[in-house]
Design a protein around this motif. Structure first.
Motif, short mmCIF file in Angstrom:
data_model
loop_
_atom_site.label_atom_id
_atom_site.label_comp_id
_atom_site.label_asym_id
_atom_site.label_seq_id
_atom_site.Cartn_x
_atom_site.Cartn_y
_atom_site.Cartn_z
N ALA A 40 5.59 4.96 3.40
CA ALA A 40 5.94 3.72 2.70
C ALA A 40 7.04 4.00 1.67
CB ALA A 40 4.70 3.13 2.02
N TYR A 43 10.31 4.56 3.51
CA TYR A 43 10.86 3.30 4.02
C TYR A 43 11.58 2.54 2.90
CZ TYR A 43 11.02 -1.55 5.53
OH TYR A 43 11.43 -2.83 5.81
N ILE A 44 10.93 2.43 1.74
CA ILE A 44 11.52 1.68 0.62
C ILE A 44 12.77 2.42 0.09
CG2 ILE A 44 11.12 0.76 -1.73
CD1 ILE A 44 9.49 -0.75 0.36
N LYS A 47 15.60 1.84 2.40
CA LYS A 47 16.03 0.44 2.29
C LYS A 47 16.85 0.22 1.01
CE LYS A 47 13.99 -4.04 2.62
NZ LYS A 47 12.77 -4.78 2.51
N ARG A 77 -3.83 -2.13 7.69
CA ARG A 77 -2.50 -2.63 7.35
C ARG A 77 -2.12 -2.08 5.99
NH1 ARG A 77 -3.46 -8.83 7.81
NH2 ARG A 77 -1.23 -9.02 7.49
N PHE A 79 0.59 -2.36 2.59
CA PHE A 79 1.46 -3.27 1.86
C PHE A 79 2.13 -2.53 0.70
CE2 PHE A 79 -1.86 -5.57 3.92
CZ PHE A 79 -1.30 -6.77 4.33
N LYS A 83 4.07 -6.79 0.11
CA LYS A 83 4.79 -7.09 1.36
C LYS A 83 4.31 -6.11 2.44
CE LYS A 83 9.32 -7.22 3.47
NZ LYS A 83 8.95 -6.28 4.53
N GLU A 84 3.97 -6.64 3.61
CA GLU A 84 3.44 -5.78 4.67
C GLU A 84 4.53 -4.87 5.25
OE1 GLU A 84 1.13 -7.58 7.82
OE2 GLU A 84 0.47 -5.58 8.40
N VAL A 85 4.20 -3.57 5.39
CA VAL A 85 5.16 -2.60 5.95
C VAL A 85 4.51 -1.78 7.09
CG1 VAL A 85 6.52 -2.39 3.81
CG2 VAL A 85 4.56 -0.87 4.16
N THR A 86 3.38 -2.28 7.60
CA THR A 86 2.59 -1.55 8.62
C THR A 86 3.45 -1.02 9.78
OG1 THR A 86 0.78 -3.02 8.06
CG2 THR A 86 0.49 -1.69 10.05
N ASP A 88 6.96 -1.16 9.93
CA ASP A 88 8.23 -0.56 9.46
C ASP A 88 8.10 0.93 9.20
OD1 ASP A 88 9.52 -3.12 9.31
OD2 ASP A 88 8.33 -3.50 7.51
N ILE A 89 6.92 1.35 8.68
CA ILE A 89 6.78 2.76 8.30
C ILE A 89 6.66 3.70 9.51
CG2 ILE A 89 5.78 2.22 6.04
CD1 ILE A 89 3.05 3.21 7.25
#
Ligand code: DC
Length: 224
Positions: A40, A43-44, A47, A77, A79, A83-86, A88-89
């Motif tokens: 997570a 990913y952030i 981004k 899941r 978050f 915000k859900e990132v299930t 995306d990660i």
């Protein structure tokens, strides 16, 4: 029935999260996937274009994030700041950068603090790389799950296929080897079997067989 803490560690694609989820369901325990937390943050960071080699910037970013899990019938899941990132990660770009980000001492210290907080629950299964050694050193059951690179690449290939992610098999094998190398040679809390962990090689075992082996160890602990 007595509720205990279970730590499951092992290399990439060794089946940790698959067996952990099933065990959590069977025992009615909380499951925390610590790899998902590192993913997570990766990913952030990607981004927001935060350099994954910049330890302080990453740690500052992490401290501003709220990472939460929601347990559901068919999985978990995740978050970030609600915000859900299930999904995306799990993208290849995150997978290929997460081990680089995970070497940073400050980032690990903050992650471990968050994870230890979850660890205050009774009836907990946590999986990762340093759970038995650092995060839950007092876990009553510690499992170190391994499987050959070939077997793990086959599993990851099938998983990716199901998700519609196209990957070249040899590339996947090389990526797994690279993550093994980075995870087990980093200076801070590398991937390592805890002294009191049981080693389970899942090469050639199916999921049900791996779960059964672990349940035997867990049941012995619960009943003693
Ligand atoms: O379990 P996974 O493949 O989703 O984990 C992704 C990465 O996160 C892994 O390559 C290394 C890092 N990780 C870690 O350093 N410590 C943990 N406890 C869990 C994961």
């Amino acid at each position: 029935m007595k509720k205990i803490s279970i730590a499951i560690d092992g290399p990439a694609s060794s089946g940790k999260s698959t067996v952990a989820k099933l065990l959590a369901k069977d025992y009615g325990y909380i499951y925390i996937d610590t790899g998902a937390m590192y993913r997570a943050l990766t990913y952030i960071a990607l981004k927001k274009k935060v350099d994954i080699n910049n330890e302080t910037a990453l740690d500052n970013l992490l401290k501003k994030l709220s990472i939460t899990f929601k347990q559901e019938e068919n999985g978990q899941r995740i978050f970030v700041n609600k915000k859900e990132v299930t999904n995306d990660i799990r993208l290849p770009n995150v997978t290929n950068n997460v081990s680089t980000l995970s070497v940073h001492k400050k980032v690990r210290a903050t992650m471990v603090k968050l994870q230890k907080n979850y660890g205050k629950h009774d009836g907990l299964i946590m999986d990762g790389r340093d759970i038995g050694t650092v995060v839950l050193p007092n876990a009553q059951v510690k499992i170190f799950l391994v499987a050959s690179v070939l077997e793990r690449a086959k599993r990851r290939f099938k998983e990716n296929q199901k998700k519609g992610i196209l990957t070249d098999f040899d590339t996947l094998k090389e990526e797994i080897k690279q993550r093994d190398f980075l995870d087990s040679t980093r200076k801070v809390s590398p991937l390592m079997q805890a002294k009191d962990a049981s080693l389970l090689d899942t090469t050639g075992l199916n999921i049900a067989e791996a779960v059964e082996r672990i349940k035997k160890i867990v049941n012995e602990k619960i009943n003693n």
